[in-house]
Design a protein around this motif. Structure first.
Motif, PDB file in Angstrom:
ATOM      1  N   ASN A   1       0.867  -1.170   0.000  1.00 16.58           N
ATOM      2  CA  ASN A   1       0.000   0.000   0.000  1.00 16.58           C
ATOM      3  C   ASN A   1       0.908   1.225   0.000  1.00 16.58           C
ATOM      4  O   ASN A   1       2.130   1.117   0.089  1.00 16.58           O
ATOM      5  CB  ASN A   1      -0.994  -0.009   1.168  1.00 16.58           C
ATOM      6  N   ASP A   2       0.298   2.411  -0.120  1.00 14.62           N
ATOM      7  CA  ASP A   2       1.088   3.642  -0.238  1.00 14.62           C
ATOM      8  C   ASP A   2       2.054   3.834   0.923  1.00 14.62           C
ATOM      9  O   ASP A   2       3.246   4.075   0.723  1.00 14.62           O
ATOM     10  CB  ASP A   2       0.160   4.860  -0.334  1.00 14.62           C
ATOM     11  N   ASN A   3       1.566   3.726   2.140  1.00 16.68           N
ATOM     12  CA  ASN A   3       2.397   3.948   3.315  1.00 16.68           C
ATOM     13  C   ASN A   3       3.492   2.891   3.429  1.00 16.68           C
ATOM     14  O   ASN A   3       4.645   3.197   3.743  1.00 16.68           O
ATOM     15  CB  ASN A   3       1.522   3.970   4.576  1.00 16.68           C
ATOM     16  N   TYR A   4       3.137   1.632   3.171  1.00 13.04           N
ATOM     17  CA  TYR A   4       4.091   0.521   3.250  1.00 13.04           C
ATOM     18  C   TYR A   4       5.267   0.760   2.299  1.00 13.04           C
ATOM     19  O   TYR A   4       6.423   0.553   2.663  1.00 13.04           O
ATOM     20  CB  TYR A   4       3.361  -0.777   2.902  1.00 13.04           C
ATOM     21  N   CYS A   5       4.969   1.223   1.088  1.00 12.60           N
ATOM     22  CA  CYS A   5       6.021   1.468   0.097  1.00 12.60           C
ATOM     23  C   CYS A   5       6.922   2.635   0.501  1.00 12.60           C
ATOM     24  O   CYS A   5       8.141   2.570   0.334  1.00 12.60           O
ATOM     25  CB  CYS A   5       5.402   1.743  -1.269  1.00 12.60           C
ATOM     26  N   LYS A   6       6.332   3.679   1.039  1.00 17.18           N
ATOM     27  CA  LYS A   6       7.121   4.855   1.422  1.00 17.18           C
ATOM     28  C   LYS A   6       8.026   4.583   2.616  1.00 17.18           C
ATOM     29  O   LYS A   6       9.075   5.189   2.757  1.00 17.18           O
ATOM     30  CB  LYS A   6       6.198   6.030   1.708  1.00 17.18           C
ATOM     31  N   LEU A   7       7.649   3.648   3.474  1.00 17.51           N
ATOM     32  CA  LEU A   7       8.450   3.346   4.672  1.00 17.51           C
ATOM     33  C   LEU A   7       9.636   2.414   4.401  1.00 17.51           C
ATOM     34  O   LEU A   7      10.521   2.288   5.247  1.00 17.51           O
ATOM     35  CB  LEU A   7       7.563   2.718   5.748  1.00 17.51           C
ATOM     36  N   ARG A   8       9.672   1.757   3.280  1.00 16.51           N
ATOM     37  CA  ARG A   8      10.758   0.808   2.993  1.00 16.51           C
ATOM     38  C   ARG A   8      12.067   1.550   2.784  1.00 16.51           C
ATOM     39  O   ARG A   8      12.111   2.577   2.105  1.00 16.51           O
ATOM     40  CB  ARG A   8      10.462  -0.027   1.741  1.00 16.51           C
ATOM     41  N   LYS A   9      13.142   0.991   3.359  1.00 18.79           N
ATOM     42  CA  LYS A   9      14.473   1.575   3.239  1.00 18.79           C
ATOM     43  C   LYS A   9      15.460   0.490   2.835  1.00 18.79           C
ATOM     44  O   LYS A   9      15.351  -0.651   3.276  1.00 18.79           O
ATOM     45  CB  LYS A   9      14.912   2.206   4.559  1.00 18.79           C
ATOM     46  N   LEU A  10      16.425   0.874   2.029  1.00 17.26           N
ATOM     47  CA  LEU A  10      17.446  -0.062   1.572  1.00 17.26           C
ATOM     48  C   LEU A  10      18.248  -0.610   2.747  1.00 17.26           C
ATOM     49  O   LEU A  10      18.576  -1.792   2.786  1.00 17.26           O
ATOM     50  CB  LEU A  10      18.378   0.631   0.573  1.00 17.26           C
ATOM     51  N   GLU A  11      18.506   0.237   3.748  1.00 20.59           N
ATOM     52  CA  GLU A  11      19.333  -0.157   4.889  1.00 20.59           C
ATOM     53  C   GLU A  11      18.617  -1.117   5.839  1.00 20.59           C
ATOM     54  O   GLU A  11      19.240  -1.725   6.695  1.00 20.59           O
ATOM     55  CB  GLU A  11      19.779   1.074   5.692  1.00 20.59           C
ATOM     56  N   LEU A  12      17.301  -1.227   5.715  1.00 18.93           N
ATOM     57  CA  LEU A  12      16.509  -2.112   6.580  1.00 18.93           C
ATOM     58  C   LEU A  12      15.785  -3.149   5.710  1.00 18.93           C
ATOM     59  O   LEU A  12      14.577  -3.049   5.487  1.00 18.93           O
ATOM     60  CB  LEU A  12      15.504  -1.293   7.402  1.00 18.93           C
ATOM     61  N   PRO A  13      16.514  -4.154   5.216  1.00 17.93           N
ATOM     62  CA  PRO A  13      15.917  -5.140   4.311  1.00 17.93           C
ATOM     63  C   PRO A  13      15.021  -6.140   5.048  1.00 17.93           C
ATOM     64  O   PRO A  13      15.045  -6.221   6.283  1.00 17.93           O
ATOM     65  CB  PRO A  13      17.143  -5.853   3.733  1.00 17.93           C
ATOM     66  N   PRO A  14      14.239  -6.921   4.302  1.00 13.73           N
ATOM     67  CA  PRO A  14      13.418  -7.962   4.925  1.00 13.73           C
ATOM     68  C   PRO A  14      14.296  -8.972   5.658  1.00 13.73           C
ATOM     69  O   PRO A  14      15.379  -9.331   5.200  1.00 13.73           O
ATOM     70  CB  PRO A  14      12.714  -8.629   3.748  1.00 13.73           C
TER      71      PRO A  14
ATOM     72  N   VAL B   1      21.721  -2.342   8.110  1.00 16.62           N
ATOM     73  CA  VAL B   1      22.654  -3.358   7.624  1.00 16.62           C
ATOM     74  C   VAL B   1      23.798  -2.670   6.890  1.00 16.62           C
ATOM     75  O   VAL B   1      23.573  -1.750   6.096  1.00 16.62           O
ATOM     76  CB  VAL B   1      21.917  -4.328   6.667  1.00 16.62           C
ATOM     77  N   ALA B   2      25.025  -3.113   7.147  1.00 18.27           N
ATOM     78  CA  ALA B   2      26.183  -2.587   6.414  1.00 18.27           C
ATOM     79  C   ALA B   2      26.184  -3.197   5.016  1.00 18.27           C
ATOM     80  O   ALA B   2      25.856  -4.367   4.828  1.00 18.27           O
ATOM     81  CB  ALA B   2      27.459  -2.943   7.142  1.00 18.27           C
ATOM     82  N   ASN B   3      26.526  -2.433   4.022  1.00 17.26           N
ATOM     83  CA  ASN B   3      26.563  -2.865   2.620  1.00 17.26           C
ATOM     84  C   ASN B   3      25.243  -3.514   2.187  1.00 17.26           C
ATOM     85  O   ASN B   3      25.210  -4.673   1.788  1.00 17.26           O
ATOM     86  CB  ASN B   3      27.717  -3.837   2.378  1.00 17.26           C
ATOM     87  N   PRO B   4      24.133  -2.777   2.242  1.00 18.04           N
ATOM     88  CA  PRO B   4      22.842  -3.362   1.866  1.00 18.04           C
ATOM     89  C   PRO B   4      22.761  -3.621   0.368  1.00 18.04           C
ATOM     90  O   PRO B   4      23.386  -2.926  -0.433  1.00 18.04           O
ATOM     91  CB  PRO B   4      21.836  -2.302   2.293  1.00 18.04           C
ATOM     92  N   GLU B   5      22.000  -4.645   0.007  1.00 18.07           N
ATOM     93  CA  GLU B   5      21.759  -4.974  -1.396  1.00 18.07           C
ATOM     94  C   GLU B   5      20.311  -4.651  -1.724  1.00 18.07           C
ATOM     95  O   GLU B   5      19.444  -4.694  -0.851  1.00 18.07           O
ATOM     96  CB  GLU B   5      22.027  -6.458  -1.641  1.00 18.07           C
ATOM     97  N   SER B   6      20.052  -4.341  -2.976  1.00 15.66           N
ATOM     98  CA  SER B   6      18.685  -4.050  -3.376  1.00 15.66           C
ATOM     99  C   SER B   6      17.823  -5.298  -3.200  1.00 15.66           C
ATOM    100  O   SER B   6      18.327  -6.424  -3.219  1.00 15.66           O
ATOM    101  CB  SER B   6      18.642  -3.564  -4.823  1.00 15.66           C
ATOM    102  N   TYR B   7      16.530  -5.085  -3.007  1.00 15.79           N
ATOM    103  CA  TYR B   7      15.611  -6.212  -2.861  1.00 15.79           C
ATOM    104  C   TYR B   7      14.282  -5.866  -3.513  1.00 15.79           C
ATOM    105  O   TYR B   7      13.988  -4.699  -3.774  1.00 15.79           O
ATOM    106  CB  TYR B   7      15.423  -6.597  -1.389  1.00 15.79           C
TER     107      TYR B   7
END
Length: 121
Positions: free
Chosen positions: A30-43, A59-65
């Motif tokens: 949803n809109d809010n869920y997408c806006k809150l996602r950050k590369l540094e905090l992966p699943p 996370v150090a050296n995060p990878e895209s997901y």
């Protein structure tokens, strides 16, 4: 079983492939869920209720997901790629090969329904 066989059995790999595949993460976007996602905090996995949980510490050296959309309103293969920017994507098979196409950046759409509609075109 030898030590080499143990380490090979633990490493999930696609058949005929030498590289490890990233896990497929699924959630109702949803809109809010997408806006809150950050590369540094992966699943990090799923909790007891089957909901996706994320890392609490950066996370150090995060990878895209990629988060695949489990909503019934989403077209098949629709998802959110979290990298330097957050992008809505659509995965399709073309002549037997999997292709990722960009629907647009999250900032380009006022609501996720607009991005889903564009992806469905």
């Amino acid at each position: 079983m030898s030590l080499d066989q143990d380490s090979q059995a633990d490493a999930p790999q696609a058949e005929g492939s030498a590289t490890k595949r990233a896990p497929a993460w699924c959630a109702e976007l949803n809109d809010n869920y997408c806006k809150l996602r950050k590369l540094e905090l992966p699943p990090a996995g799923y909790n007891g209720q089957g909901k996706l949980k994320f890392a609490e510490i950066a996370v150090a050296n995060p990878e895209s997901y990629i988060l695949w959309d489990a909503s019934r309103d989403a077209p098949p293969g629709y998802g959110l790629k979290v990298a330097g920017k957050k992008t809505y994507i659509l995965r399709r098979k073309v002549i037997g090969k999997s292709m990722l196409s960009k629907v647009g950046n999250v900032a380009d759409f006022a609501k996720i329904q607009d991005a889903r509609a564009k992806a469905a075109e």
